[in-house]
Design an enzyme around this catalytic site. Structure first.
Site, PDB file in Angstrom:
ATOM      1  CG  ASP A   8      -1.717   1.156   1.414  1.00 34.50           C
ATOM      2  OD1 ASP A   8      -2.245   1.588   0.389  1.00 34.50           O
ATOM      3  OD2 ASP A   8      -1.857   1.652   2.528  1.00 34.50           O
ATOM      4  CE  LYS A   9       0.305   7.313  -2.563  1.00 39.35           C
ATOM      5  NZ  LYS A   9       0.504   8.346  -1.553  1.00 39.35           N
ATOM      6  CE  LYS A  11     -11.983  16.683   4.002  1.00 37.31           C
ATOM      7  NZ  LYS A  11     -11.581  17.063   5.309  1.00 37.31           N
ATOM      8  NE  ARG A  49      -3.426  11.759   1.269  1.00 40.84           N
ATOM      9  CZ  ARG A  49      -3.787  10.494   1.329  1.00 40.84           C
ATOM     10  NH1 ARG A  49      -2.934   9.542   1.034  1.00 40.84           N
ATOM     11  NH2 ARG A  49      -4.997  10.151   1.691  1.00 40.84           N
ATOM     12  CB  THR A  68      -1.788   3.573  -3.906  1.00 44.62           C
ATOM     13  OG1 THR A  68      -2.331   4.703  -3.266  1.00 44.62           O
ATOM     14  CG2 THR A  68      -1.338   3.947  -5.293  1.00 44.62           C
ATOM     15  N   GLY A 100      -7.149   2.120 -11.826  1.00 44.95           N
ATOM     16  CA  GLY A 100      -8.206   1.234 -11.372  1.00 44.95           C
ATOM     17  C   GLY A 100      -9.180   0.834 -12.454  1.00 44.95           C
TER      18      GLY A 100
END
Lengths: 1423, 350
Positions: free
Chosen positions: A430-431, A789, A834, A914, A995
């Site tokens: 996972d990240k 958000k 991010r 991720t 994905g």
């Protein structure tokens, strides 16, 4: 001493007491679970009180009480049950079969009782182990069951102390602060005025932040504590299940009104009540039916690969055994049939006749099976298990896995797959939180299309990095590095702004130490309690540009300059909204730090909406008038123009919000209560206190030039680090989240003072929507606002689309903003940040009312609620107006790039899975050296399956062309100039897939080509993958490639992946314990993987394989891949062992037992010296064990020979050893046998140690050198590798085996690379492939090191093939050595440890030797 | 750290650090001797082994060569006797025969007389166990429970003494040795006691206690193949009778191989045999009782001297010489390899 007796008595009493009550307290929770299930899908809980008594008895009888029993056995069923479980093992059944066989007189080989011994010993050992484990569980249970809690007693009409075990479903429980919740209960009363109870779930899931739980609607407004006697409702809820995040049900009042229950109303067993003076709840699940207990599956057992391999080997052994027995049986038959009469030595049957040869042969077969049973080692399984326990013990005690900051070390949750760690071929990581620290740091933001890059903040972070590297050992950021911090702060302040006056700076630095001290005192006991709040995350230095704009807003609001520029005002609107959104749109809990866990009470202003109507009106008018005159915001202007209407509508909405049918009255009542008893009074002095203390700490306040208002230091406890980062960022701009209650949020906004937003709704974050929203009522404009958000991928689609093209000015503006923001977002992602989009929506009251109605319906339905809620949320989150975007940095964990490189060089493929977006993922991949700058990156981003297939085959073609080309050059070069000094950079590729494409790729038809492609790539990055996709990918690789997989992750979204992989590793990070609970190993840092896999994995694996082989060897020596080689060697040794004494004594008068003695003795020496040869290192343990077993052997045989006249009929060793000890021939025979038997293996090992050095042996050599010599040696080794490598390629070039790497000269790259580009560009023409040629702006190592690394990598691949390690641990051997070679002296200690190999197994093997002696003795004499 | 049954956070006292001990054992850093199996390190061991084995081997061969031994197969020498014994109904018919042989050299030192049997599988698994050690200790035991079956009792319930197949099949030839000096025949004095292990004679085998031997064995019967009961094995010597009879004890020590010899008599070193057996003509007088044709076996009588290294079997000496040579040769070969490699210097050890 007394404890076991008490335990026994307890067990007995229990047994008797449970006789009558069918299984209600039986241990197996499953059974009870079912029994309660039978009552229906839902469970009904009725208070155990007067008027409900009969019904209560009827309903609650079937529910478990709160007594827990996690033990497996009772005193009575221990023996049968344990035996039953042990005989589930095939091996044990086999040995049982042998024992039984020995009871058949015809085939009896040994004394019956003696044959039983090994089995009995094995069973006893395991039974004792199980028993002890169970006993410790029992003690633990008892301790828990006897904890006290306050339960309402009907008789005494008050709460009395009761043990946990006596709590029943339907009981009322009153808990005070810091008490642990004894059972799952629905919260009915909280001393908190808002009906909130804070709980800490650290005990349950490890999350350290506080969670809010709410009193059931309708009870929250009560003034006094709930009176259980008056509680007349019944609760209907789900049957017990283990889903921690779900609870559905309703309370039905006596008047048939229903109130929905959610997980917000449920207090879970094992959690701790914090910040709340007292709570009362009714128990709905107790004991084993609580969610905590249902989730507690205990350590799980996986079968390791080695174990499976051993099983096949054992099958081979069985086959061999049968073959040998058949040979014996047939030979016996033939031999017997040669005699016409019965010879003397063939004993006839009782009736005087001899049995026919065929029958005799048949009998002989079974006899032989008993005789040769040692071929299948009886103690193998036990030994494996014990050795594994030892290995786990050593792993857990490795100081290198200790992480000081969290005071945590490795946890091994699966006990028997330690050696699989040495076999890992694929790592799926996972990240967030795994590769990265999961410490979110606010880096940049973009508001209304304008970027603010926060350079000052970046500088600050750099200084942190320096600090980190300088002061690695500082235990805690909070107190460890004060000087550094004040240094950078000073620096920052100067850089940031002029307005900051000297005094405040002094004050700042002056007050800080005091504060720290106080902080330290408060925090040390609860170290790590406040998640996501290290200074690196909390302290954000505002951007000067933005700050300027900000200050304009505030100041102008005072200047009452209504007629400011239109454009500017629009921008300020955006900025205001943006920061409001940052501050509001979250679920952060606010508390004051120096009184830990003390909720920060809101100021009196916060009480605004719930006063009497008159007051409300007054207050509103005051506010609106003030804002009317001052605020430049357009929305405010709007509201001001329609002020009278809006007031009315506001009231009606206010009503509507509370107008959930059952609660109307209650709400009114509550409002009245609040107005009467004014609870704020008590809070005020407290607040003042905190204000004084915290003045300095809130240093950012000093930055603002407007006023130096003393602000309390607030602690934000967020569920996710992103939230915390955003709130802290907002705070830096003086948009401070002051308090949060379920009803309202107070924000201290720059110069505007406190604004209290009425909180209408929170739509929490979930992974499907990938966004969260809050619905608030703006106190100024009085409009219903939705702040949302979320991930930009979903947010961009939800924005208000400019349908009427260009008609509206603001639409155009919005469109422009959208484009610009998207650009910024892409830029952020490229920097590895991010990204989050912030948007808002203004709703009219009517719209809101309509939505609310729908939402209410969704909320109250029990079945299908989630889907309805989702739908409702989606309905709300549309037509949004984009405000801006944020970029948050997630810093890499310490040592991640190193670890990844080391693992990679060990031949392990690493995939990153991720949920983040592609750019972020790719950049993190670069940062952690998963991808190298030289790599070709192929990006799969297809809309359809066919396109996907086409692209993949194109890429494959391209890769193949490259590799074959480079191979050719390498071959040529290899043959021409094998000069070791030349560099050999390899061609490598990375694959990035998102994905959506993953969905296509995972389709059956494309799986194979996808896997083929991934095999050619050195790294694969899957971004935007859902948890389900993650697990599918892991399963695909695991099943299709037959590879050993390891999944590592830290969050709940990694759980499925962790469970699917062969080995699951959880990182006990900040995101709770769910991953850890599902994992086999839990570590605290990603970098620990290196040692775990490369050192411990290697050790465990080689040790265990060696031990297993040694077991087989040991048993065959008396009677071979490495298995067969071992068997062959053992066979040779057994031949020597038998025939040397045979020929020596042939024709002499030696008797059968005396003949066995030298064989036995020689075998002992052979086996021990064999062990010594195989030993990588000899410690005192080895010495003691080896010398000890020799001494023990002689002492035992001498003693036995001297005393035993009839003890061991019919084989009688009386005085044989004594006789032999005086005979020189005995010694000579033993000596010769030992020498001859061991000579071949000795020679082999010597040659191997000289001619064909395995990397492990080389690493061992390294260990003996001085550091200087080591460096030289490593260098020579590397040079050596290149030569080897070339040779290897020449040798294997014909085969089309997977071209993992290719060696090429520097000059050849130029010719290789252009060709590689061609197919890519062809593809990108179709728009299917994006040639991601951007280079990361993350600094990288120079190219030379990369080249060197790839060399090593190549060497490894070749070494894998050439390495002729007998024990098949090539993979892991190579790993250790690489690890040692690349790191020089640092890793040499590892190699040093590697030298200490096999301490455990050898020790263990020896322990079993003496045992096997006994069984073997008779056999040797029957040769 | 272990999975707790319920997850209760520990309140109160500050928890001790979970940091593991930094002890050598736990960190797997125990001081260790790491043998390095490289040619340079082990070269000497090969040569040392070689030299040692060669010297031991030579010694063994020399000593084995000094053993004098003569072995005579008499199974067919008395042809009528072997025929007679083929039919078990003639078990009580006596049959005598004599075998002549010549000693070419003196047999000096202690001379041992063995009988040898070939193809008699005394090591047969069920044969080996067919005895009762407790009975042979003179204890009154229920032999039904032992491994003696089917040689435990007769049909009428009389127990056999001694029981079991080993005892039943006891070698019952009697062999006497005569020295033909000129025309006179001198019986070579032979010792029939002291041939067995002292511990066997005095500890492992005991007669049942009674005022005399026959009464001690009252109520028991001889094994079916025996011609006389156990208490008449040696009527002359009370201490060599019953279970403690040397011949019996030696027979009961079952051989490891199908071809074996058992010590029968020792030459008593008196008069002209004081130095051993002088060269000359000898005759064995054999009372032929033990049938061997039934199992396709042979019978021998063996006269032999012994040395410290056992009998005349030269195997051990040869084996030592061969392995010594092999070790030395290997030593030379790896020396060559070592020297060659050293020039190349591929390795980083110096």
């Amino acid at each position: 001493m007394a404890d076991p007796i008490r335990w026994a008595r307890y067990r007995w009493q229990r047994l008797i007491s449970t006789e009558g009550r069918e299984g209600s307290s039986s241990n197996s929770s499953n059974k009870c679970y079912q029994s309660s299930k039978t009552t229906g899908k839902h469970r009904i809980v009725i208070p155990c009180l007067g008027h409900f008594k009969e019904e209560y008895e009827k309903v609650s009888k079937l529910y478990m009480n709160n007594q827990i029993r996690t033990t497996k056995y009772t005193l009575l069923n221990f023996l049968p049950r344990n035996l039953f479980e042990q005989f589930h093992r095939v091996a044990n059944l086999y040995f049982l079969f042998l024992v039984v066989l020995n009871w058949v007189p015809l085939v009896e080989a040994f004394q019956k009782e003696i044959t039983m011994l090994p089995l009995v010993v094995v069973l006893t050992i395991i039974a004792v182990k199980d028993g002890l484990e169970d006993y410790s569980k029992y003690k633990m249970d008892k301790q828990i069951n006897n904890l006290l809690t306050k339960v309402y007693s009907r008789k005494e009409k008050k709460y009395i102390d009761e043990c946990w075990k006596n709590v029943n479903v339907g009981d009322f429980i009153r808990l005070s602060r810091n008490e642990i919740i004894p059972a799952d209960m629905v919260l009915l009363y909280s001393s908190d005025l808002d009906g909130i109870c804070y709980i800490e779930t650290a005990g349950l899931d490890g999350e350290t932040n506080l969670k809010q739980r709410q009193v059931v609607r309708g009870y929250s407004e009560q003034v006094s504590e709930i009176d259980p006697e008056k509680f007349s409702s019944r609760i209907e809820c789900e049957s017990p299940n283990n889903d921690l995040s779900r609870f559905q049900g309703f309370v039905e009042h006596s008047n048939k009104d229903r109130v929905g229950l959610s997980k917000e109303n449920l207090l879970l067993r094992g959690c701790t009540v914090r910040n709340t003076e007292a709570v009362v709840g009714i128990v709905v699940y107790a004991g084993h039916e609580t969610k905590a207990m249902l989730n507690n599956s205990g350590p799980h057992y996986k079968r390791s690969k080695l174990e499976r391999k051993v099983n096949t080997d054992i099958l081979w052994c069985v086959l061999l055994l049968i073959l040998m027995c058949l040979t014996g049986a047939i030979g016996h038959g033939i031999w017997l049939s040669r005699y016409s009469e019965i010879p003397f030595f063939n004993i006839p049957e009782p009736d005087g006749k001899s049995i026919p040869p065929t029958l005799a042969g048949f009998n002989m077969f079974w006899t032989m099976i008993i005789l040769l049973q040692v071929l299948i080692p009886v103690s193998l399984y036990v030994s494996i298990e014990i050795v594994k326990l030892g290995q786990i013990y050593l792993i857990q005690n490795d100081i290198d896995f200790y992480h000081e900051k969290t005071d945590s070390t490795i946890q091994c949750r699966a006990l028997n797959i330690a050696e699989d760690l040495g076999q890992i071929q694929y790592i799926f990581s996972d990240k967030t939180g795994t590769l990265t620290e999961n410490k979110m740091v606010f880096r940049r933001c973009s508001i209304a299309g304008q970027e603010y890059c926060h350079e000052e903040n970046a500088k600050r972070l750099e200084s942190y990095q320096e600090m980190d590297s300088e002061d690695e050992d500082s235990a805690d950021h909070q107190c460890g590095s004060l000087t550094h911090r004040s240094k950078w702060r000073g620096h920052d302040c100067r850089a940031v702004n002029k307005p900051l006056n000297r005094r405040s700076l002094n004050q700042l630095s002056g007050s800080y130490p005091a504060l720290v001290r106080e902080d330290g005192e408060g925090d040390v006991p609860h170290s790590g309690h406040v998640a996501f709040s290290s200074p690196i995350e909390t302290d954000v230095v505002p951007d000067t540009q933005l700050l300027e704009k900000f200050s304009q807003i505030s100041s102008r609001s005072y200047q009452q300059s209504e007629e400011a520029g239109r454009k500017l005002s629009l921008e300020t609107t955006y900025i205001t909204d943006f920061f409001l959104a940052l501050a509001i749109c979250n679920t952060v809990v606010v508390s004051v730090p120096n009184q830990p866990r003390q909720k920060m009470r809101q100021s009196s202003l916060g009480r605004m909406p719930i006063k009497s109507l008159e007051e409300i009106r007054q207050m509103f008018q005051r506010l609106s008038v003030r804002r009317l005159s001052s605020s430049p915001l357009p929305s405010v202007k709007e509201s001001s123009s329609e002020s009278p209407n809006s007031f009315v509508s506001k009231l009606s909405i206010f009503r509507m919000k509370l107008a959930s049918p059952a609660l109307d009255g209650a709400a009114q009542r509550a409002a009245e209560c609040h107005s009467t008893d004014s609870p704020e009074d008590s809070q005020v002095p407290q607040e003042l206190d905190t204000v004084n203390v915290a003045a300095g700490c809130e240093h950012n306040s000093a930055v603002s030039s407007i006023e130096l208002s003393p602000l309390p230091k607030l602690c934000y406890e967020a569920e996710s680090p992103d939230e915390a980062a955003l709130v802290h960022a907002a705070r830096a701009y003086k948009c401070i989240l002051q308090s949060r209650t379920p009803d309202q949020v107070t924000v201290d906004f720059a110069g505007l003072g406190s604004l209290t937003f009425q909180l209408l709704h929170i739509l929490p974050f979930d992974s499907v929507r990938k966004r969260m929203s809050v619905v608030v009522r703006h106190p100024i404009s009085n409009k219903v606002l939705v702040y949302t958000k979320g991930a930009d991928s979903v947010m961009m689609d939800l924005l208000r689309t400019a349908s009427e093209v260009g008609t509206n000015n603001s639409e155009m503006e919005q469109k422009k903003i959208k484009e610009r923001t998207q650009k910024h977002l892409d830029d952020y992602a490229r920097r590895g940040l991010r990204t989050l989009c912030i948007a808002k929506k203004v709703m009219s009251d009517a719209e809101y009312a309509e939505w609310l109605n729908h939402h209410f319906l969704a909320e109250t339905s029990i079945d299908n609620r989630e889907a309805l809620l989702l739908e409702s949320a989606v309905r709300l989150e549309t037509e949004l107006t984009l405000l801006g975007a944020t970029g948050i940095e997630d810093r890499l964990q310490e040592g991640v790039p190193d670890t990844i490189q080391a693992l990679r060089k060990a031949g392990i493929k690493i995939w990153m899975l991720t949920g983040d977006k592609r750019e972020t993922a790719v950049n993190i991949a670069y940062a952690c050296k998963l991808l190298e700058p030289d790599d070709r990156i192929f990006t799969l981003k297809s809309q359809s399956r066919d396109a996907c297939a086409l692209v993949m085959s194109k890429i494959l073609e391209g890769i193949q062309k490259n590799t074959s080309a480079s191979k050719k050059t390498s071959r040529k070069l290899g043959s021409v100039s094998p000069s070791p000094s030349t560099r050999a950079p390899g061609f490598s590729a990375g694959l990035v897939i998102d994905g959506r494409t993953l969905e296509h790729v995972l389709h059956d038809s494309l799986q194979n080509i996808f896997l083929e492609l991934t095999e050619k790539c050195r790294a694969v990055v899957c971004c935007q993958a859902t948890p389900l996709q993650k697990s599918i990918v892991v399963r695909l690789v695991r099943n299709k490639l037959k590879a050993m997989t390891l999944a590592v992750g830290d969050g709940a979204n990694d759980v499925s992946m962790i469970q699917v992989a062969d080995t699951g590793v959880g990182i006990s990070g900040q995101e709770g314990m769910q991953a850890v609970m599902a994992s086999d190993f839990a570590i605290s840092q990603f970098r620990h993987l290196k040692k775990l896999l490369l050192v411990h994995g290697h050790w465990c694996y080689t040790r265990l394989t060696n031990m297993v082989l040694y077991f087989f060897y040991k048993n065959v020596a008396y009677l071979p891949s490495p298995f067969w080689i071992t068997l062959l060697d053992a066979f040779y040794q057994s031949l020597v062992c038998f025939f040397v004494p045979y020929f020596t004594y042939c024709g002499s008068d030696i008797d059968i037992f005396s003949f066995g003695n030298p064989i036995n003795t020689a075998a002992l020496f052979i086996i021990l010296f064999h062990l010594l040869i195989e030993c990588k290192s000899v410690t005192w343990i080895h010495t003691v064990v080896i010398v000890g077993s020799i001494l023990l052997y002689f002492v035992f045989t001498l003693a036995f020979g001297a005393t035993c006249k009839t003890h061991n009929p019919p084989s009688n060793p009386y005085w044989i050893m004594e006789k032999h000890m005086t005979d020189p021939v005995f010694y000579l025979v033993c000596l010769l046998t030992t020498c001859v038997a061991l000579l071949p293996r000795y020679l082999l090992r010597v040659l191997q140690g000289t001619l064909f050095l395995s990397p492990v042996l080389r690493a061992k050599h390294l260990d003996r050198l001085t550091p200087k010599e080591q460096r030289e040696a490593i260098k020579r080794w590397e040079d050596d590798c290149i030569v080897n490598c070339r040779v290897e390629f020449q040798a294997t070039s014909g085969s089309s085996s997977s071209a993992t790497g290719a060696v090429s000269e520097e000059e050849s790259i130029a010719s290789v690379l252009p060709t590689s580009k061609a197919p890519l560009q062809a593809c990108s023409r179709h728009g299917l492939v994006e040639d991601t040629s951007f280079l990361p702006d993350i600094q990288d190592e120079s190219g030379t090191t990369n080249g060197l690394n790839s060399e090593k990598n190549i060497f490894l691949n070749s070494a894998k093939e050439t390495n002729s390690d007998t024990f098949g641990s090539n993979n892991s051997c190579a790993k250790v050595s690489m690890c040692a070679s690349e790191e020089g002296s640092g890793a040499v200690s590892l190699a040093h440890k590697a030298g200490l190999n096999s301490v455990l197994c050898e020790e263990d093997a020896l322990m079993h030797f003496t045992k096997s002696e006994c069984c073997l003795k008779p056999k040797s004499s029957n040769c | 750290m272990k999975n707790k049954t319920s997850s209760l956070p520990q309140e109160g006292e500050a928890r001790p650090s979970r940091c593991p001990d930094n002890s050598a054992f736990k960190q797997q850093k125990l001081p260790a001797w790491k043998p390095q199996l490289t040619i340079a390190a082990v070269l000497s061991s090969f040569f040392l082994t070689g030299v040692f084995c060669l010297s031991v081997g030579v010694c063994l061969i020399i000593s084995a060569n000094s053993v004098r031994e003569i072995q005579i197969d008499y199974s067919d020498k008395c042809s009528d006797c072997s025929k007679l014994r083929e039919n078990s109904s003639n078990w009580n018919k006596e049959c005598h025969c004599s075998v002549n042989f010549m000693l070419k050299e003196d047999m000096l030192g202690d001379v041992f007389m063995y009988y040898g049997l070939q193809n008699f599988y005394q090591n047969h698994r069920r044969y080996v166990i067919s005895r009762s050690d407790a009975q042979l200790l003179g204890r009154n035991v229920n032999i039904q429970k032992s491994y003696c079956a089917p040689f435990t009792t007769y049909r009428n319930g009389t127990p056999m003494a001694p029981c079991g197949a080993i005892a039943n099949s006891m070698f019952n030839d009697t062999i006497d040795l005569f020295y033909n000096l000129n025309s006179s025949v001198i019986q070579v004095p032979l010792l029939k006691t002291g041939n067995s292990w002292w511990t066997d004679k005095n500890v492992k085998f005991r007669n049942p206690k009674s005022y005399n031997l026959s009464s001690a064995f009252a109520g028991t019967a001889r094994p079916p193949y025996w011609q006389k009961p156990v208490y008449l094995l040696d009527e002359e010597d009370e201490r060599n009778n019953g279970y403690v009879n040397d011949d019996f004890i030696i027979w009961m020590r079952v051989s490891a191989f199908a071809t074996f010899r058992n010590l029968y008599r020792r030459v008593r070193r008196i008069r002209q045999f004081a130095d051993g057996l002088p060269a000359g003509n000898y005759t064995f007088h054999i009372s032929y009782n033990f049938p061997v044709t039934k199992f396709k076996g042979r019978k021998h009588v063996i006269l032999s001297t012994v040395v410290w290294s056992g009998g005349s079997n030269p195997f051990l000496g040869i084996a030592y010489v061969v392995s010594g040579t092999a070790a030395t040769l290997t030593g030379f070969v790896i020396t060559v390899i070592h020297l060659k490699l050293r020039k190349k210097k591929t390795f980083f050890q110096k």
